[in-house]
Design a protein around this motif. Structure first.
Motif, PDB file in Angstrom:
ATOM      1  N   LEU A 186      -9.373   6.934  -1.382  1.00  7.18           N
ATOM      2  CA  LEU A 186      -9.503   7.651  -2.649  1.00  7.18           C
ATOM      3  C   LEU A 186      -9.850   6.704  -3.791  1.00  7.18           C
ATOM      4  O   LEU A 186     -10.731   6.973  -4.615  1.00  7.18           O
ATOM      5  N   PHE A 187      -9.155   5.569  -3.838  1.00  9.18           N
ATOM      6  CA  PHE A 187      -9.356   4.598  -4.917  1.00  9.18           C
ATOM      7  C   PHE A 187     -10.776   4.038  -4.863  1.00  9.18           C
ATOM      8  O   PHE A 187     -11.449   3.928  -5.893  1.00  9.18           O
ATOM      9  N   LYS A 188     -11.226   3.675  -3.658  1.00 10.57           N
ATOM     10  CA  LYS A 188     -12.579   3.105  -3.512  1.00 10.57           C
ATOM     11  C   LYS A 188     -13.644   4.129  -3.899  1.00 10.57           C
ATOM     12  O   LYS A 188     -14.629   3.801  -4.575  1.00 10.57           O
ATOM     13  N   LYS A 189     -13.458   5.361  -3.484  1.00  8.89           N
ATOM     14  CA  LYS A 189     -14.435   6.399  -3.791  1.00  8.89           C
ATOM     15  C   LYS A 189     -14.504   6.682  -5.291  1.00  8.89           C
ATOM     16  O   LYS A 189     -15.576   6.891  -5.857  1.00  8.89           O
TER      17      LYS A 189
ATOM     18  N   LEU B 117       0.823  -1.196   0.000  1.00  5.40           N
ATOM     19  CA  LEU B 117       0.000   0.000   0.000  1.00  5.40           C
ATOM     20  C   LEU B 117       0.865   1.257   0.000  1.00  5.40           C
ATOM     21  O   LEU B 117       0.520   2.267  -0.598  1.00  5.40           O
ATOM     22  N   GLN B 118       2.050   1.168   0.644  1.00  3.19           N
ATOM     23  CA  GLN B 118       2.942   2.323   0.689  1.00  3.19           C
ATOM     24  C   GLN B 118       3.476   2.659  -0.708  1.00  3.19           C
ATOM     25  O   GLN B 118       3.602   3.835  -1.061  1.00  3.19           O
ATOM     26  N   GLU B 119       3.772   1.643  -1.497  1.00  6.53           N
ATOM     27  CA  GLU B 119       4.227   1.885  -2.868  1.00  6.53           C
ATOM     28  C   GLU B 119       3.169   2.654  -3.648  1.00  6.53           C
ATOM     29  O   GLU B 119       3.479   3.612  -4.379  1.00  6.53           O
ATOM     30  N   LEU B 120       1.920   2.226  -3.508  1.00  8.88           N
ATOM     31  CA  LEU B 120       0.830   2.884  -4.236  1.00  8.88           C
ATOM     32  C   LEU B 120       0.588   4.295  -3.714  1.00  8.88           C
ATOM     33  O   LEU B 120       0.275   5.204  -4.491  1.00  8.88           O
ATOM     34  N   ALA B 121       0.731   4.471  -2.414  1.00 14.03           N
ATOM     35  CA  ALA B 121       0.583   5.805  -1.832  1.00 14.03           C
ATOM     36  C   ALA B 121       1.656   6.743  -2.376  1.00 14.03           C
ATOM     37  O   ALA B 121       1.392   7.913  -2.671  1.00 14.03           O
ATOM     38  N   ASP B 122       2.875   6.219  -2.524  1.00 15.88           N
ATOM     39  CA  ASP B 122       3.965   7.026  -3.073  1.00 15.88           C
ATOM     40  C   ASP B 122       3.676   7.425  -4.521  1.00 15.88           C
ATOM     41  O   ASP B 122       3.979   8.542  -4.950  1.00 15.88           O
ATOM     42  N   VAL B 123       3.104   6.481  -5.271  1.00 20.88           N
ATOM     43  CA  VAL B 123       2.760   6.767  -6.663  1.00 20.88           C
ATOM     44  C   VAL B 123       1.712   7.874  -6.745  1.00 20.88           C
ATOM     45  O   VAL B 123       1.799   8.788  -7.572  1.00 20.88           O
ATOM     46  N   ALA B 124       0.692   7.793  -5.866  1.00 21.29           N
ATOM     47  CA  ALA B 124      -0.391   8.780  -5.873  1.00 21.29           C
ATOM     48  C   ALA B 124      -0.028  10.053  -5.122  1.00 21.29           C
ATOM     49  O   ALA B 124      -0.762  11.041  -5.186  1.00 21.29           O
TER      50      ALA B 124
ATOM     51  N   ILE C 178      -8.573  -1.311  -3.818  1.00 13.61           N
ATOM     52  CA  ILE C 178      -7.300  -1.491  -4.523  1.00 13.61           C
ATOM     53  C   ILE C 178      -6.992  -2.962  -4.687  1.00 13.61           C
ATOM     54  O   ILE C 178      -6.568  -3.414  -5.760  1.00 13.61           O
ATOM     55  N   TRP C 179      -7.198  -3.739  -3.619  1.00 16.34           N
ATOM     56  CA  TRP C 179      -6.806  -5.151  -3.683  1.00 16.34           C
ATOM     57  C   TRP C 179      -7.732  -5.957  -4.579  1.00 16.34           C
ATOM     58  O   TRP C 179      -7.281  -6.879  -5.263  1.00 16.34           O
ATOM     59  N   ASN C 180      -8.998  -5.601  -4.619  1.00 15.07           N
ATOM     60  CA  ASN C 180      -9.893  -6.273  -5.563  1.00 15.07           C
ATOM     61  C   ASN C 180      -9.508  -5.921  -6.996  1.00 15.07           C
ATOM     62  O   ASN C 180      -9.601  -6.762  -7.903  1.00 15.07           O
TER      63      ASN C 180
END
Length: 362
Positions: free
Chosen positions: A294-297, A277-284, A303-305
């Protein structure tokens, strides 16, 4: 994709035509070549093509006779005649037989390019017109499927998509028998119909035909034809449904959309790795907790689905297009445990890997 058979008794001419065709775009492929009409017909007994580019004067079976055979046995194909004989008689005969064009040798690259594009456009228009007419004829008996699509998209039920796509594919295939080459156009016509229903809710989306790159080899054996066109139709339906899902969500501001697209792109490039999740947070460029919210909304999916759906899509392609074992596929899409992978696959598609492959190929 536009798969082309080249027929000419001169090897250098065949090579030159191939070079021109492959330079047009990656949508146009040279699937096979033959030195005369007899060889071409032997090739067509075992392989699929959308288009034939043929010389006129050749030994054994000439180009005009070849066109007659193609019209009789392979009516979905279109033919372009290429000849060095500037003879109105040949032009007249080939066009009378239904050839889409007549190109003189030495072949001008741009002339052949334009001829192929025009012929390809005619093929697609003809198939889409037929698909649309068939859709109108069959729809009254399948309104429940249309209602299912509309309801699941309006309520953003992502998890229901894979099985809905398989059921829709089986419905469409039941309409056409073994004319599998209509499946992609039927899928596009279906998506257009769903979009029309959703337009009542003021949702506008432009649906375009996708590419089938990576779904099949340049040369498709007859025994693989059904699997190939089914997979193309599945991709059409999945891509179209995803875009309809996205359009049904509330509009996000531009920075949010960019962050979500960056996360999706990262997942698409690293789906086979252990993503944190930290990698994706860094990307965003947001916090760990906020990227998930944010992704779910924005997408209606976690994200995992979403990661699982990407992995399952890649796994499905490997399952249907390669001889690899389930445990090998599991490893290639990021799972060390093949049992866990099979459970996820069944949860996603509604069927275990072996069952899904059997249903798609039988």
């Amino acid at each position: 994709m536009n798969r082309i058979l080249i027929v000419d008794d001169e090897r250098l001419i065949r090579a030159g035509l191939s070079k021109v065709i492959e330079g047009i775009s990656d949508i146009h492929l040279v699937s096979g070549s033959a030195s005369n009409g007899e060889e071409a017909l032997q090739w067509l007994e075992n392989h699929y093509a959308d288009m034939c580019i043929t010389d006129v004067r050749m030994p054994k079976i000439d180009g005009l006779e070849l066109i007659r055979h193609i019209n009789d046995k392979y009516p979905w194909m279109s033919c372009i005649v290429v000849s060095s004989f500037d003879d109105f008689g040949y032009v007249q005969q080939s066009l009378k037989l239904g050839a889409s064009d007549y190109v003189l040798k030495p072949v001008d690259r741009l002339t052949l390019h334009d001829s192929i594009l025009r012929t390809y456009e005619k093929i697609n228009e003809s198939r889409f017109d037929y698909a649309s007419r068939l859709m109108l004829k069959r729809l009254p008996h399948h309104k429940d499927m249309l209602e299912r699509w509309v309801e699941q998209i309006r309520t953003v039920q992502y998890t229901a998509l894979p099985l809905m796509v398989v059921d829709t594919l089986e419905m469409l295939e039941s309409w056409i028998g073994d004319r599998f080459y209509y499946l992609s156009m039927l899928a596009m016509a279906w998506l257009g119909l769903v979009n029309e229903e959703l337009s009542i809710e003021k949702m506008e989306i432009q649906l375009e035909e996708g590419k089938d790159l990576g779904l099949g080899e340049k040369t498709i054996p007859i025994e693989k034809l059904r699997s190939y066109f089914r997979l193309c139709a599945v991709r059409r339906l999945e891509e179209g449904a995803t875009r309809l899902f996205e359009s049904s969500m509330e509009a996000n501001d531009q920075p949010t959309r960019k962050a979500i697209e960056d996360v999706k792109q990262y997942i698409g490039q690293h789906y086979f790795e252990k993503i944190t999740l930290q990698e994706l947070a860094d990307v965003a460029m947001v916090s760990r907790n906020y990227v998930a919210i944010l992704f779910k909304k924005a997408t209606g999916n976690t994200i995992w689905n979403y990661l699982v759906s990407i992995r399952m899509s890649k796994a499905r392609d490997l399952l249907l297009n390669t001889p690899k074992k389930v445990y090998e596929i599991a490893g290639e899409v990021g799972y060390d445990n093949s049992v866990h992978f099979s459970q996820l696959f069944k949860g996603h598609f509604g069927l275990a890997p072996a069952e899904y492959k059997k249903r798609m190929e039988t």
